[in-house]
Scaffold this active site. Structure first.
Site, PDB file in Angstrom:
ATOM      1  N   ASN A 135       0.016  -8.553   8.025  1.00  0.00           N
ATOM      2  CA  ASN A 135      -0.788  -7.346   8.236  1.00  0.00           C
ATOM      3  C   ASN A 135      -0.744  -6.847   9.675  1.00  0.00           C
ATOM      4  OD1 ASN A 135      -2.613  -8.937   9.745  1.00  0.00           O
ATOM      5  ND2 ASN A 135      -3.854  -9.382   7.945  1.00  0.00           N
ATOM      6  N   CYS A 144       1.475  -1.739  -0.290  1.00  0.00           N
ATOM      7  CA  CYS A 144       0.880  -2.850   0.471  1.00  0.00           C
ATOM      8  C   CYS A 144      -0.603  -2.833   0.128  1.00  0.00           C
ATOM      9  CB  CYS A 144       1.162  -2.722   1.961  1.00  0.00           C
ATOM     10  SG  CYS A 144       0.796  -1.101   2.684  1.00  0.00           S
ATOM     11  N   SER A 145      -1.467  -2.804   1.119  1.00  0.00           N
ATOM     12  CA  SER A 145      -2.898  -2.692   0.827  1.00  0.00           C
ATOM     13  C   SER A 145      -3.303  -1.232   0.672  1.00  0.00           C
ATOM     14  CB  SER A 145      -3.717  -3.348   1.946  1.00  0.00           C
ATOM     15  OG  SER A 145      -3.451  -4.730   2.012  1.00  0.00           O
ATOM     16  N   ASP A 146      -3.076  -0.449   1.736  1.00  0.00           N
ATOM     17  CA  ASP A 146      -3.508   0.946   1.731  1.00  0.00           C
ATOM     18  C   ASP A 146      -2.374   1.931   1.483  1.00  0.00           C
ATOM     19  OD1 ASP A 146      -6.321   0.460   2.434  1.00  0.00           O
ATOM     20  OD2 ASP A 146      -5.495  -0.284   4.319  1.00  0.00           O
ATOM     21  N   GLY A 147      -1.134   1.500   1.709  1.00  0.00           N
ATOM     22  CA  GLY A 147      -0.002   2.371   1.402  1.00  0.00           C
ATOM     23  C   GLY A 147       0.496   3.216   2.546  1.00  0.00           C
ATOM     24  N   TRP A 148      -0.009   2.984   3.766  1.00  0.00           N
ATOM     25  CA  TRP A 148       0.452   3.841   4.867  1.00  0.00           C
ATOM     26  C   TRP A 148       1.062   3.054   6.035  1.00  0.00           C
ATOM     27  CZ3 TRP A 148      -5.125   5.352   4.049  1.00  0.00           C
ATOM     28  CH2 TRP A 148      -6.022   4.416   4.605  1.00  0.00           C
ATOM     29  N   ARG A 179      -3.606   3.663  14.878  1.00  0.00           N
ATOM     30  CA  ARG A 179      -2.620   2.651  15.254  1.00  0.00           C
ATOM     31  C   ARG A 179      -2.193   2.773  16.722  1.00  0.00           C
ATOM     32  NH1 ARG A 179      -4.668   0.940  11.449  1.00  0.00           N
ATOM     33  NH2 ARG A 179      -3.799   0.678   9.349  1.00  0.00           N
ATOM     34  N   LYS A 206      -1.599   6.179   9.831  1.00  0.00           N
ATOM     35  CA  LYS A 206      -2.756   6.430  10.706  1.00  0.00           C
ATOM     36  C   LYS A 206      -2.369   6.351  12.180  1.00  0.00           C
ATOM     37  CE  LYS A 206      -6.645   4.583   9.397  1.00  0.00           C
ATOM     38  NZ  LYS A 206      -7.660   3.582   8.974  1.00  0.00           N
ATOM     39  N   ASN A 242      -7.496  -9.990  -1.182  1.00  0.00           N
ATOM     40  CA  ASN A 242      -7.960  -8.601  -1.224  1.00  0.00           C
ATOM     41  C   ASN A 242      -8.807  -8.291  -2.453  1.00  0.00           C
ATOM     42  OD1 ASN A 242      -5.048  -7.129   0.419  1.00  0.00           O
ATOM     43  ND2 ASN A 242      -7.016  -7.767   1.253  1.00  0.00           N
TER      44      ASN A 242
END
Length: 553
Positions: A263, A325-329, A371, A367, A238
């Site tokens: 992921n 994580c990456s984006d947090g959601w 999703r 999201k 990342n």
């Protein structure tokens, strides 16, 4: 290897789970109507079709399409076959066969659903019978792609409870990224997205200072624990896109742990593999190896293991933690909400769990629109992923291991998942609060919690025992995890269903009997009090009277 045994078959029963006498989802029969309709639901069209049932073979019937559902009612068959599918649960509609197709039932529509089933309807090849129904279905199943409103905005149902009142953001508000505070040691669960380090190793003094403040506020630790949900190799990769992780040079007062949770793309493919082995036919001869090859339970294990580490660090380690994580959601929401469920008994109640979902998932910006793909015809969207389903599966695994710790039952979890897709309510629509406010979701739609809280008895676990301040740590080994058969394989009539559970049913009967005795006791007390109201003799207390009442228990 998982402990999931091969699902049991009932070879004597080929009756579809869709065969039912009355609707079960709150719909009502209108007088002289052939289909049930919700208030605000309107019929759009209907057509004679052949339902190519994977379990019972070809079923002749009439297919009705409303602005909310696809509804099939069989003809010339007893018992009547009913197929009732919310349009929001449809992921893809494809044409099957062509004008020159000659095979039996080879011309029609293939429908892929988000709830682990597929539907196939054969149509006559004369005229434009398929084109018309295809266009109508596509238009109403994917309203966002055709400038139409979600059904939630025209739903006129009325409920005794207002589900929007369950969650008050201001009463839950602490800081933007604070999820939970331990009531005794004051350790906190914080959440965020990845630091934007990039390949050049950029630093942000404010961010570094902020993490130091979180550590100092705890007062009992030398280092702040950071849990990165990703595999370490992904976190490193990342950096190439501007992300990264907390390095020792910039964050010397933090210790970083990677939890190896994959992921959204890996999870999406895993669920596809799971669907392949459970629908329409269960891969019985090599069940365990087939299940293992999907890696679904392995992913469930990793999510639960990560949440256990977070919860244990806060409770036993008395240390504040930061989760990202990456984006947090996505993975972050899974970990924080499951850790809170393990640490705080309030979130194991019906209302508490609703608050948990509202706070950690909806308000924090999972999201859902991307999703789940609500109302969107782009079924191949790479952003679609079963992250919330995975969370609910983890909750179910916990409820199996601690059957008296949760106020809600399995039906509660299934109802949430059904309306995650249905678009009957506004709860899971859109991906952030700003869009929900713009669309006035709480004013113009109903909440899923309105339905559930108006029918609490249906969603209550009769074995629930209220406990305070007890942390739950489930066993996250593959030997103790099971495939959730009553959800993933519920459409297969050959799976022997244990619903209603006979033990649970008997327990409910005993609870009803107890309530009846309590009611009679109160009536006797009222009668007795009225008779001696003018007497100086004090009336007996309920506890005194209770000692004279004998029951069957």
């Amino acid at each position: 290897m998982a402990s999931s045994s091969t699902p049991k078959y009932n070879s004597n029963s080929l009756e579809s789970s869709s065969i039912k006498r009355t609707p079960k989802d709150g719909t009502k029969w209108e007088q002289n109507e052939e289909i049930p309709r919700l208030p605000g639901e309107t019929r759009v069209t209907d057509k004679e079709v052949i339902y190519v049932c994977p379990f019972n073979g070809a079923v002749k019937g009439r297919l009705y399409v409303t602005n909310y559902r696809l509804y099939l009612r069989s003809v010339e068959i007893d018992p009547v076959v009913i197929l009732d599918v919310p349009l929001g649960a449809i992921a893809r509609i494809e044409k099957m066969g062509g004008a020159s197709s000659r095979g039996e039932n080879s011309y029609g529509l293939d429908i892929t659903c988000k709830d682990m089933r597929n539907l196939r309807f054969a149509l006559k090849q004369e005229g434009h019978s398929r084109r018309d129904i295809f266009e109508i279905l596509t238009k109403h199943a994917f309203p966002q792609s055709h400038n139409l409103p979600f059904f939630a905005f025209v739903n006129e149902e009325k409920f005794a409870e207002n589900g929007w009142m369950v969650y008050n953001p201001m009463s839950e508000y602490r800081r933007q990224v604070l999820s939970w505070i331990h009531p005794e040691n004051q350790a906190v669960v914080m959440r965020s997205s990845q630091p934007l380090v990039g390949m050049s190793g950029k630093r942000n003094k404010d961010d570094e200072r902020y993490l130091d403040i979180i550590r100092d506020a705890n007062g009992q630790i030398s280092k702040l624990t950071i849990y990165d949900a990703r595999p370490s190799v992904n976190a490193v990769a990342n950096k190439a896109t501007g992300g990264g992780y907390e390095g020792d040079d910039a964050y010397p007062n933090a210790e970083l742990f990677f939890l190896d949770i994959h992921n959204i793309h890996v999870m999406r493919e895993s669920l596809k593999k799971l669907k392949d082995i459970v629908y329409p036919n269960v891969e019985e001869s090599h069940w365990l190896s087939s299940l293992e090859s999907t890696h679904w339970l392995e992913h469930i294990k990793l999510v639960l293991t990560g949440a256990i580490q977070v919860a244990d660090k806060v409770s036993s380690g008395k240390s504040s933690v930061l989760v990202h994580c990456s984006d947090g959601w996505d993975r972050t929401a899974q970990l924080t909400s499951l850790a809170m469920l393990m640490l705080d008994s309030y979130y194991r109640t019906i209302v508490g769990f609703e608050v948990l979902v509202q706070k950690e998932w909806i308000s924090f910006g999972h999201k859902f629109a991307s999703r789940i793909g609500h109302g969107d015809k782009n079924h191949a969207d790479a952003d679609r992923s079963p992250i919330f389903l995975q969370f609910i599966d983890c909750v179910w695994q916990m409820s199996k291991q601690f059957p008296t710790a949760f106020e809600f039952n399995e039906q509660f979890l299934i109802t949430i998942l059904d309306h995650l897709y249905s678009c009957r309510f506004g709860t899971f629509l859109y991906s952030c609060e700003s869009v929900r406010e713009k669309e006035k979701v709480t004013e113009r739609t109903l909440s899923t919690w309105s339905l559930i809280n108006s029918e609490k008895a249906k969603h209550t676990n009769p074995f629930y025992t209220k406990e305070l301040n007890r942390a739950l740590y489930p066993v996250a080994s593959m030997r103790h995890l099971e495939l959730w058969v009553n959800y993933y394989i519920r459409w297969n009539p050959r799976i022997r269903q244990q619903q209603p559970n006979p033990v649970e049913q008997r327990y409910m009967e005993l609870l009803a009997l107890r309530d009846d005795y309590m009611r009679r006791l109160e009536e006797l007390q009222i009668t007795n009090n009225s008779k001696i109201s003018n007497s100086s003799t004090s009336s007996a207390s309920p506890s005194q009277m209770m000692s004279h009442v004998q029951t069957h228990f």
